[in-house]
Design a protein around this motif. Structure first.
Motif, short mmCIF file in Angstrom:
data_model
loop_
_atom_site.label_atom_id
_atom_site.label_comp_id
_atom_site.label_asym_id
_atom_site.label_seq_id
_atom_site.Cartn_x
_atom_site.Cartn_y
_atom_site.Cartn_z
N ALA A 461 0.74 -1.27 -0.10
CA ALA A 461 0.04 -0.03 0.02
C ALA A 461 1.00 1.18 -0.07
O ALA A 461 0.51 2.30 -0.61
CB ALA A 461 -1.06 -0.03 1.22
N ASP A 464 1.85 1.72 -3.63
CA ASP A 464 0.83 2.31 -4.59
C ASP A 464 0.09 3.37 -4.06
O ASP A 464 -0.14 4.19 -5.00
CB ASP A 464 -0.39 1.16 -4.45
N LEU A 465 0.24 3.81 -2.98
CA LEU A 465 -0.39 5.22 -2.41
C LEU A 465 0.61 6.21 -2.90
O LEU A 465 0.26 7.42 -2.76
CB LEU A 465 -0.53 5.13 -1.13
N ASP A 466 1.95 5.66 -3.06
CA ASP A 466 2.93 6.59 -3.62
C ASP A 466 3.18 8.19 -2.73
O ASP A 466 3.01 9.24 -2.95
CB ASP A 466 2.54 7.12 -4.99
N GLU A 467 3.35 7.71 -1.35
CA GLU A 467 3.43 8.89 -0.44
C GLU A 467 4.39 9.76 -0.79
O GLU A 467 4.55 10.78 -0.48
CB GLU A 467 3.27 8.40 1.17
N SER A 515 1.82 8.09 -11.48
CA SER A 515 1.02 7.67 -10.04
C SER A 515 0.08 6.46 -10.21
O SER A 515 -0.48 6.53 -11.45
CB SER A 515 0.33 8.69 -9.41
N LYS A 521 -5.51 2.77 -5.68
CA LYS A 521 -5.31 3.57 -4.17
C LYS A 521 -6.52 3.09 -3.34
O LYS A 521 -6.43 2.82 -2.24
CB LYS A 521 -5.42 4.83 -4.46
N LEU A 554 -2.36 10.74 3.61
CA LEU A 554 -3.34 10.47 2.48
C LEU A 554 -4.63 11.30 2.79
O LEU A 554 -5.28 11.85 1.96
CB LEU A 554 -3.58 9.01 2.22
N SER A 558 -6.03 13.92 0.05
CA SER A 558 -7.41 13.77 -0.37
C SER A 558 -8.53 14.78 -0.25
O SER A 558 -9.09 15.00 -1.00
CB SER A 558 -7.83 12.45 -0.22
N TYR A 582 -12.62 8.36 -3.47
CA TYR A 582 -11.26 8.02 -2.88
C TYR A 582 -10.93 8.85 -1.48
O TYR A 582 -10.37 8.43 -0.57
CB TYR A 582 -10.09 8.66 -3.99
#
Length: 804
Positions: A461, A464-467, A515, A521, A554, A558, A582
């Motif tokens: 995660a 994939d969430l690419d913080e 991304s 996500k 996140l 968001s 999201y």
């Protein structure tokens, strides 16, 4: 001029309006005279259907308590209007003009759904004969066939609820099996409605299918093996084959169909994966499916299966992929749909078959290049492999749903297959489905599974969430804006070189790093939410802190993007609906993080409350609705002792002399200040240390003038002597920071004695009694939470306690 009695006294609510509207619609359907050549279009037919359903023109039911003087006359008028309507429809159903026949059949289907039970029982045999003639006539077109099959399905579905006509309706339903089988053999392009009718007969009239069970099975399987139909038709046929064992209702029929499906999948993979996997995989699965000494059940007639001489690439694209989809979909339906008797699921062969497909990545493993594994074939197979993996993941998901916690003995095998495949999966659709699979595993197997999946869920995660990259991009955009606005700040050479380095790195990240889509996500966030909800306090505190930090970041980004406070570049190409989803999922995961049990208080509680307050302002959205509920759920963390949930006995045993206290001034569990010089304070209080374990404690500190209190342990052979200078004031050491040697001897008999100085609080703050878990003051004695600092509770059951 019309007489006054013809006018509607009740307006739109006058019951005499219904038969009049119905007669008006019946006249519109008349085709006598000049209207004989009139044709019905779809729009006109839709208007008629809307009026019939909106006004309830076919119900023939008067409201309760209706006692008008014209009740008998109204009933007769309404019944006569419905009779004329039905008679007109039957004439249209028998009309030779296809468009009129189609219109009459569609209207008859609505009549079957809306008419009274008495009219249905009295007329269903006549309606059935009319519709049967339409499906037996070879001259009718596709639309008439589809409307007739749909109308028959509605008719027999409603008749199944009348036991008094069950025998006759079963006899009628048996006459429909042969036309359906003939339609399957003729390869009609309009067989979807016929398959729906067949599925309905299997559910409600199994005895009608039982007589020709083998014929139906052979026809459905042959249609699947041919692979000539489109995917929607194949899906319906596969579902009908999976429901077929219901016609017999025994465990043997279910097991035989499942065994045949798995053998067919295995044989298909033997042909497809030749040279791409180790030899003997197919034989291993066959040994599991067919035990030693037993013969494999005869497979379906595969005369329509593509011949081996067909070109491999064409066969893979046009036949094998739809066939694999059909077979796996049938298995999924059989595993997830309830069955009337208990059956035995072949779990080991099923998981081995799933692992066989997931382990193939398209690379050659055989030193000898086989004829079927040409470079072109390998390229085509690699293009189809993700589709095969999606099909087989659906089969794994169905297995988890069907078995739930019964899959626990095979949990190690499932986890190994999923985690190994997760490391190699790169496509967004596949990664989203793997996240969903992990989510189902956590739901079905509980907290124990979270210990094994926590690392995989949080690690993937985070990628994939690419913080990290998003933070770089955000900081880069802010730096560029500030540097362009004030160029004089870039005088130092070192700062300039560092800024240039960051710019180059950020540009490369934005240009070369794409991304993950929001769908991936969202799946990752839902998996993390499930992990925190099911797993509770994770085994690794490092992983837990990483998850909490990731979720708060996140959720903040968001929500800012959703409210328009941040740039939209992170969501380019995504729909607003998906962006809102999201944001909602990110907030849901954050709430799970705050409410999930842990050894310490949530580190980002204040930031989370601020986010939910902001989201609450987005009125009219699902985000605002959820934020309101989240604030209510977090109320217990803000005031954990002010909202008693259950009236349990206080876990701290207190023995206090109350002779000098006024009963009206006492508050349970709290010793208030007195005007005297401490004479009214209790002399001692015994605290059972083991019973107080787990009670959340909160320290209120304002300034250095707060009264400090010390406690001395009661003389006990098994207890250690705590240093007298250790207090609870602002400048003193915290209890949870005590060395382990002061807590190692605490047992079930260990007690603390609190001195008189500990009880008295000259500043009006909460005393040590309140810190041990008693109820707080009312009214003016409550403290302001914003001026206090919270400290993690003391856990007396451990030898080493961590501090914030």
């Amino acid at each position: 001029m019309a007489p006054f009695s013809d006018y509607l006294a009740g307006g739109v609510n006058d019951l005499r309006l219904k038969p009049r509207i119905l007669r008006s619609l019946t006249r519109d359907l008349d085709d006598t005279g000049d209207r004989r050549s009139r044709l019905f279009d779809g729009e006109e037919l839709a208007n008629i259907l809307e009026k019939v359903q909106l006004h309830g023109l076919l119900s023939e039911v008067l409201p309760e308590g209706y006692a008008g003087k014209d009740e008998a006359k109204l009933r007769e008028e309404w019944r006569s209007a419905v009779d004329a309507w039905v008679e007109r429809l039957l004439l249209l159903v028998s009309d030779k003009m296809p468009q009129k026949c189609w219109a009459g059949t569609c209207l008859l289907g609505v009549t079957i759904e809306e008419c009274t039970s008495e009219r249905l029982i009295a007329s269903y045999s006549i309606w059935f004969e009319k519709l049967l003639q339409n499906i037996q006539a070879s001259s009718n077109n596709r639309f008439i066939y589809e409307a007739s099959y749909a109308c028959l399905s509605d008719l027999f579905t409603r008749l199944s609820s009348f036991p008094n006509v069950k025998k006759e309706s079963t006899s009628f339903s048996g006459r429909l099996v042969q036309p359906i089988l003939q339609l399957l053999d003729d390869d009609g392009s309009f067989m979807e409605a016929a398959i729906d009718l067949l599925c309905m007969l299997i559910k409600f009239y199994p005895s009608a299918i039982y007589r020709c069970y083998d014929k139906v099975e052979s026809a459905l399987a042959s249609k699947i093996m041919s692979g000539n139909s489109n995917m929607e038709v194949l899906k319906k046929i596969s579902g009908a084959l999976a429901l077929l064992p219901h016609a017999k209702g025994d465990s043997g029929s279910w097991s035989v169909i499942m065994q045949k499906l798995m053998i067919s999948i295995n044989l298909l993979l033997n042909d497809v994966f030749e040279g791409l996997e180790e030899e003997g995989k197919g034989s291993e699965i066959m040994k599991l499916l067919v035990p030693a000494g037993m013969e494999a059940p005869p497979l379906w007639d595969q005369k329509n299966k593509p011949e081996g001489s067909t070109h491999a690439t064409r066969r893979l694209r046009e036949s094998i992929s739809p066939l694999l989809y059909s077979l796996t979909y049938s298995c999924c339906v059989m595993l997830t749909n309830p069955y009337p008797v208990q059956v035995t699921i072949p779990v080991r062969p099923l998981l081995t078959l799933i692992g066989r497909v997931l382990n193939v990545d398209g690379t050659l493993v055989s030193k000898t290049v086989l004829p079927s594994t040409t470079s072109l074939y390998q390229e085509l197979l690699c293009s189809e492999l993700p589709t095969f993996h999606l099909y087989i993941l659906d089969l794994l998901i169905a297995t988890i749903k069907g078995l739930k916690s019964q899959l626990l003995p095979h949990a190690a095998s499932v986890v190994q297959h999923v985690t190994d495949y997760f490391r190699r999966a790169t496509l967004p659709s596949i990664r989203a489905k793997v996240y969903y699979t992990l989510e189902l595993l956590l739901h079905s197997m509980g907290a124990g599974m979270s210990l094994y999946l926590a690392e995989h869920v949080i690690g993937n995660a985070s990628i994939d969430l690419d913080e990290v990259h998003e933070n770089i991009c955000i900081s880069k955009l802010g730096n560029e804006a500030s540097l362009k606005g004030s160029p004089k700040k870039r005088k130092r050479g070192r700062s300039s070189s560092q800024s240039n380095g960051v710019e180059e790195e950020t540009k490369s990240v934005i240009a070369g790093k794409k991304s993950a889509p929001l769908s991936v996500k969202i799946a990752a966030l839902r998996a993390m939410e499930t992990l925190l909800s099911v797993g509770g306090s994770l085994k690794s505190e490092t992983r837990r802190l990483e998850a909490d930090r990731l979720l708060i970041n996140l959720a903040t980004k968001s929500l800012d993007t959703f409210t328009g406070k941040a740039g939209k570049y992170l969501c380019i190409g995504e729909s607003p609906t998906l962006q809102e989803e999201y944001c909602l999922v990110a907030l849901q995961a954050l709430l799970s993080s705050l409410l999930s049990p842990s050894h310490v208080r949530p580190p980002y509680l204040s930031q989370g409350l601020e986010l939910f307050q902001k989201g609450k302002l987005e009125i009219g959205t699902e985000v605002a609705t959820f934020c309101e509920k989240a604030l209510l759920a977090l109320e217990v963390l803000i005031h954990p002792r002010d909202i008693p949930l259950v009236n349990y006995p206080i876990p701290i045993a207190a023995v206090v002399s109350m002779n000098e206290f006024d009963d009206e001034e006492m508050h349970p569990g709290w010793w208030g200040e007195s005007d005297d010089d401490g004479d009214t304070q209790p002399q001692s209080m015994d605290v059972d240390a083991q019973k107080s374990q787990g009670v959340e404690q909160e320290r209120r500190e304002d300034n250095k003038e707060a009264a400090t209190s010390s406690f001395e342990p009661e003389k006990n052979e098994s207890s250690s002597v705590l240093p007298p200078e250790l207090g609870l004031g602002h400048t003193q050491a915290a209890v949870d920071q005590l060395p382990s040697q002061y807590l190692q001897n605490i047992g079930s008999d260990t007690k603390y004695a609190v001195s008189q100085d500990t009880v008295k609080d000259t500043q009006g703050k909460k005393s040590y009694y309140d810190l041990l878990g008693n109820n707080s003051l009312k009214g003016k004695e409550l403290m302001n939470d914003s001026d206090s600092d919270s400290v993690p509770p003391v856990m007396l059951g451990e030898t080493d306690t961590e501090s914030d």
